[in-house]
Design an enzyme around this catalytic site. Sequence first.
Site, PDB file in Angstrom:
ATOM      1  N   GLU A  14       0.851  -1.191   0.000  1.00 37.23           N
ATOM      2  CA  GLU A  14       0.000   0.000   0.000  1.00 37.23           C
ATOM      3  C   GLU A  14       0.885   1.238   0.000  1.00 37.23           C
ATOM      4  OE1 GLU A  14      -2.612   2.667  -0.293  1.00 37.23           O
ATOM      5  OE2 GLU A  14      -3.405   0.622  -0.164  1.00 37.23           O
TER       6      GLU A  14
ATOM      7  N   ASP B 125      -7.468   1.581  -8.946  1.00 33.51           N
ATOM      8  CA  ASP B 125      -7.871   2.832  -9.593  1.00 33.51           C
ATOM      9  C   ASP B 125      -8.141   2.549 -11.071  1.00 33.51           C
ATOM     10  OD1 ASP B 125      -8.015   5.414 -10.756  1.00 33.51           O
ATOM     11  OD2 ASP B 125      -6.680   6.227  -9.216  1.00 33.51           O
TER      12      ASP B 125
ATOM     13  N   TYR C 150     -13.960  -1.559   0.511  1.00 37.13           N
ATOM     14  CA  TYR C 150     -14.658  -0.966  -0.633  1.00 37.13           C
ATOM     15  C   TYR C 150     -15.753  -1.893  -1.154  1.00 37.13           C
ATOM     16  CZ  TYR C 150     -11.455   2.973  -1.301  1.00 37.13           C
ATOM     17  OH  TYR C 150     -10.741   4.135  -1.155  1.00 37.13           O
ATOM     18  N   GLU C 151     -15.466  -3.160  -1.175  1.00 38.04           N
ATOM     19  CA  GLU C 151     -16.441  -4.124  -1.676  1.00 38.04           C
ATOM     20  C   GLU C 151     -17.719  -4.089  -0.854  1.00 38.04           C
ATOM     21  OE1 GLU C 151     -16.585  -8.922  -2.737  1.00 38.04           O
ATOM     22  OE2 GLU C 151     -14.710  -7.944  -2.158  1.00 38.04           O
TER      23      GLU C 151
END
Length: 212
Positions: free
Chosen positions: A69, A118, A193-194
């Site tokens: 990350e 992204d 996010y999912e």
Amino acid sequence: MRQRNKPWADDFLMENKQLVIQNPSEHRGNWKAVFGNDHPIHIEVGTGKGQFIIGMAKQNPDVNFIGIELAKSVIVSAAEKVIESEQPNILLLNENASDLREIFTENEIAGMYLNFSDPWPKNRHEKRRLTHHAFLEQYKEILKEQAQLTFKTDNRGLFEYSLVSFSQFGMRLEEVNLHLHAFPDPLNIKTEYEEKFSEKGSRIYRVQASFN
């Protein structure tokens, strides 16, 4: 979404350098020694706040996981969660994954995850998409033969682009799922996010592929 700056992040990362590995290129080709065992290694590029990698590590205790990350404020959150989880089979890297060959050697990685990358929707940014053929070339080099690459997104355009990119690169598509949550996979670990996107009714796409 802009992440809130954490002025204490540098100190935290240094205090936890056994988890968030400094200068990872120094361990290239020697990651099993860093983990202290001979288990296969899987990587997640864009690990976010760590929900996915922690879930995978719990589900697969005989696999080592490395989460990568770039955002320092985000990886701090992931590190806090990993520490709380007490999962011994996770390491984190606060690195730009622009060339993974600088961190991993040939055939060192047994599995790879790209989650909600992204989309870079503008044509002029195509080379920044993590499923562009330039990235696939480096994935092929670091992944073991028959190792699986799993890609999940809520962005249909990026998903379609990725399917074409994988196919043109000669990859074998082992699963193409156009609505992952319609018939839930009990082994699927959701990212933050999912969960967010699916709760809003967004369709989640997944492809699992390998290099021939």
